[in-house]
Design a protein around this motif. Structure first.
Motif, PDB file in Angstrom:
ATOM      1  N   SER A  92       0.993  -1.002   0.005  1.00  0.00           N
ATOM      2  CA  SER A  92       0.071   0.063  -0.145  1.00  0.00           C
ATOM      3  C   SER A  92       0.786   1.217   0.068  1.00  0.00           C
ATOM      4  CB  SER A  92      -0.839   0.221   1.133  1.00  0.00           C
ATOM      5  OG  SER A  92      -0.125   0.300   2.392  1.00  0.00           O
ATOM      6  N   TYR A  94       0.171   5.408   0.875  1.00  0.00           N
ATOM      7  CA  TYR A  94      -0.958   6.470   1.001  1.00  0.00           C
ATOM      8  C   TYR A  94      -0.003   7.779   1.648  1.00  0.00           C
ATOM      9  CZ  TYR A  94      -4.237   2.837   1.301  1.00  0.00           C
ATOM     10  OH  TYR A  94      -5.207   1.895   1.032  1.00  0.00           O
ATOM     11  N   LYS A  98      -4.587   9.983   0.414  1.00  0.00           N
ATOM     12  CA  LYS A  98      -4.811   9.701  -0.933  1.00  0.00           C
ATOM     13  C   LYS A  98      -3.758   8.447  -1.005  1.00  0.00           C
ATOM     14  CE  LYS A  98      -5.748  14.102  -3.198  1.00  0.00           C
ATOM     15  NZ  LYS A  98      -5.344  15.013  -4.368  1.00  0.00           N
ATOM     16  N   GLY A 100      -3.391   3.905  -2.373  1.00  0.00           N
ATOM     17  CA  GLY A 100      -4.166   2.671  -2.642  1.00  0.00           C
ATOM     18  C   GLY A 100      -3.588   1.432  -2.114  1.00  0.00           C
ATOM     19  N   TYR A 101      -3.947   0.405  -2.435  1.00  0.00           N
ATOM     20  CA  TYR A 101      -3.287  -0.879  -1.892  1.00  0.00           C
ATOM     21  C   TYR A 101      -3.477  -2.035  -2.980  1.00  0.00           C
ATOM     22  CZ  TYR A 101      -7.869  -2.980  -1.290  1.00  0.00           C
ATOM     23  OH  TYR A 101      -8.936  -3.755  -1.454  1.00  0.00           O
ATOM     24  N   THR A 125      -7.614  -4.839  -5.317  1.00  0.00           N
ATOM     25  CA  THR A 125      -6.795  -3.437  -5.217  1.00  0.00           C
ATOM     26  C   THR A 125      -7.932  -2.470  -5.367  1.00  0.00           C
ATOM     27  OG1 THR A 125      -5.401  -2.236  -6.267  1.00  0.00           O
ATOM     28  CG2 THR A 125      -6.566  -3.533  -7.663  1.00  0.00           C
ATOM     29  N   ASP A 126      -7.771  -1.136  -5.037  1.00  0.00           N
ATOM     30  CA  ASP A 126      -8.438  -0.150  -5.301  1.00  0.00           C
ATOM     31  C   ASP A 126      -7.747   0.972  -6.388  1.00  0.00           C
ATOM     32  OD1 ASP A 126      -6.482   0.850  -3.662  1.00  0.00           O
ATOM     33  OD2 ASP A 126      -7.715   1.661  -2.350  1.00  0.00           O
ATOM     34  N   VAL A 127      -6.794   0.379  -7.219  1.00  0.00           N
ATOM     35  CA  VAL A 127      -6.020   0.867  -8.005  1.00  0.00           C
ATOM     36  C   VAL A 127      -6.069   0.449  -9.448  1.00  0.00           C
ATOM     37  CG1 VAL A 127      -3.859   1.812  -9.025  1.00  0.00           C
ATOM     38  CG2 VAL A 127      -4.125   1.580  -6.543  1.00  0.00           C
TER      39      VAL A 127
END
Length: 192
Positions: A92, A94, A98, A100-101, A125-127
């Motif tokens: 991750s 941050y 802001k 992501g992981y 993931t959030d990317v």
């Protein structure tokens, strides 16, 4: 030499022979047990072929919070197939609310000495750029000064990465956070 003296000599020789044979047997048994423990897991089984475990944050003077965690293993039965490795890797990044992981399923692990290279396919993931991509990470288990590298430094490497590939471990871990542990791969070489 009379009969009694002869029996006494034979008895001493036989006793010395028995003692020597017993000593040799004990040494052989101790050596075999030591070898079994050295190549085993200390619990009577064989040790896994390779492993990379631990968590650390990367050094960033600007305050970025970058964390990498590993739980990657290659079973003893798969010693000749690094692509049979299992486990997960997580990372991750941050800063200022802001970032992501990503979580990846390990698909290859190779270790040598205190260095490991692991790859995995991102499963969570959030990317968006990481979705379903293979990522590669290298680790140098150097006590309190662990190092780490990753393949997404250039777009070309990120697009199409083969299993067990990454860059050199160029990043430093943040002081007090490096606890990576590399179990070296012990490849069996043919003797003929």
């Amino acid at each position: 030499m009379n009969r009694r003296a002869h029996r006494s000599v034979n008895h001493r020789v036989n006793r010395r022979t028995k003692i020597a044979a017993l000593a040799v047997a004990l040494l052989v048994t101790a050596g075999a047990a030591g070898s079994a423990v050295a190549s085993g897991d200390g619990k009577g089984g064989s040790r896994e072929a390779a492993a990379l475990t631990g968590t650390a944050k990367l050094y960033r003077p600007a305050g970025d919070d970058i964390t990498f965690s590993f739980d990657a293993h290659l079973a003893a039965k798969d010693n000749k197939d690094p692509q049979a490795a299992t486990g997960t890797l997580r990372f991750s990044h941050y800063k200022g609310g802001k970032g992501g992981y990503a979580v990846a399923k390990v698909d290859c692990l190779v270790t040598g000495g205190k260095v490991a290279v692991v790859t995995g396919i991102v499963t969570e993931t959030d990317v968006p750029a990481f979705e379903d991509k293979r990522v590669g990470i290298s680790v140098h288990d150097n006590g309190k000064h662990d190092r780490l590298g990753y393949n997404w430094m250039t777009r070309e490497e990120y697009e199409e990465l083969p299993p067990c590939m990454s860059t050199a471990p160029f990043e430093r871990t943040k002081a007090g956070t490096g606890d990576f542990t590399v179990l070296p791969w012990q490849l069996d070489y043919p003797t003929e």
